[in-house]
Design a protein around this motif. Sequence first.
Motif, PDB file in Angstrom:
ATOM      1  N   CYS A   1      16.693  24.057   1.881  1.00  0.00           N
ATOM      2  CA  CYS A   1      16.145  23.185   2.934  1.00  0.00           C
ATOM      3  C   CYS A   1      16.646  21.752   2.794  1.00  0.00           C
ATOM      4  O   CYS A   1      17.073  21.139   3.774  1.00  0.00           O
ATOM      5  N   ILE A   2      16.582  21.205   1.571  1.00  0.00           N
ATOM      6  CA  ILE A   2      16.970  19.803   1.409  1.00  0.00           C
ATOM      7  C   ILE A   2      18.490  19.637   1.507  1.00  0.00           C
ATOM      8  O   ILE A   2      18.980  18.640   2.046  1.00  0.00           O
TER       9      ILE A   2
ATOM     10  N   SER B   1      22.868  17.307   4.704  1.00  0.00           N
ATOM     11  CA  SER B   1      24.201  17.467   5.291  1.00  0.00           C
ATOM     12  C   SER B   1      24.321  16.692   6.612  1.00  0.00           C
ATOM     13  O   SER B   1      25.413  16.437   7.086  1.00  0.00           O
ATOM     14  N   TYR B   2      23.185  16.323   7.206  1.00  0.00           N
ATOM     15  CA  TYR B   2      23.314  15.494   8.402  1.00  0.00           C
ATOM     16  C   TYR B   2      22.598  14.157   8.317  1.00  0.00           C
ATOM     17  O   TYR B   2      22.825  13.270   9.144  1.00  0.00           O
TER      18      TYR B   2
ATOM     19  N   GLU C   1      23.071  14.245  -2.396  1.00  0.00           N
ATOM     20  CA  GLU C   1      22.808  15.530  -3.036  1.00  0.00           C
ATOM     21  C   GLU C   1      22.820  15.457  -4.572  1.00  0.00           C
ATOM     22  O   GLU C   1      21.988  16.100  -5.222  1.00  0.00           O
ATOM     23  N   PRO C   2      23.725  14.671  -5.170  1.00  0.00           N
ATOM     24  CA  PRO C   2      23.713  14.607  -6.651  1.00  0.00           C
ATOM     25  C   PRO C   2      22.437  13.997  -7.226  1.00  0.00           C
ATOM     26  O   PRO C   2      22.184  14.126  -8.422  1.00  0.00           O
TER      27      PRO C   2
END
Lengths: 105, 105
Positions: free
Chosen positions: B48-49, B54-55, B68-69
């Motif tokens: 989900c995250i 991604s947008y 993300e990291p």
Amino acid sequence: MAFQIEADLPPGLACLKNIEDLLRCPICFDFLNISMITKCSHNFCSLCIRKFLSYKLQCPVCNTQMTEPDLRNNRLLDDVVVHFQAARQQLSKVSFESPPISPKT
Amino acid sequence: MAFQIEADLPPGLACLKNIEDLLRCPICFDFLNISMITKCSHNFCSLCIRKFLSYKLQCPVCNTQMTEPDLRNNRLLDDVVVHFQAARQQLSKVSFESPPISPKT
Ligand SMILES: [Zn+2]
Ligand SMILES: [Zn+2]
Ligand SMILES: [Zn+2]
Ligand SMILES: [Zn+2]
């Protein structure tokens, strides 16, 4: 405050034991108090892990090298601990107030 | 798999509702599946995250900027979800098998 919790887990609530064990700090064995999560995904009380890191810069569980700024609050766990303790107390009460279940003969 | 869990929460187990709510992902509202914790201490399913990031590079709950990291596995939560679901099922069974509690007259 462990004595209050450890007091009694009625047989019907044995299934809560696993959750209870998960919510304990691997350093002090009490319920997590202000949970901090490490980079290696291990959790400790804020005070316990900070004390530990003051003399050894590694995770007490898996020995991964780390420093204090690597710690991150795990607030959801704090909330789970609070509500788990409440539910546990509530269910223990219900369990004690109900008549004992007679063994199948 | 929410239908299986949502099925029925007997009145005696209402106190488990709070814990259940805490263990849900704020994006999909199902139980957290491979929990990831953000720097801002919010938790989401891994999938989900990652989809969300991604947008939009921010936390869906508090809008803190992140990438993300910055995500970190919150494995203890995964274990809590597993054991909570087991305990919930176990306690529902006991509750249904017990005779109904007669009202105090
Ligand atoms: Zn501790
Ligand atoms: Zn570790
Ligand atoms: Zn999700
Ligand atoms: Zn956030």
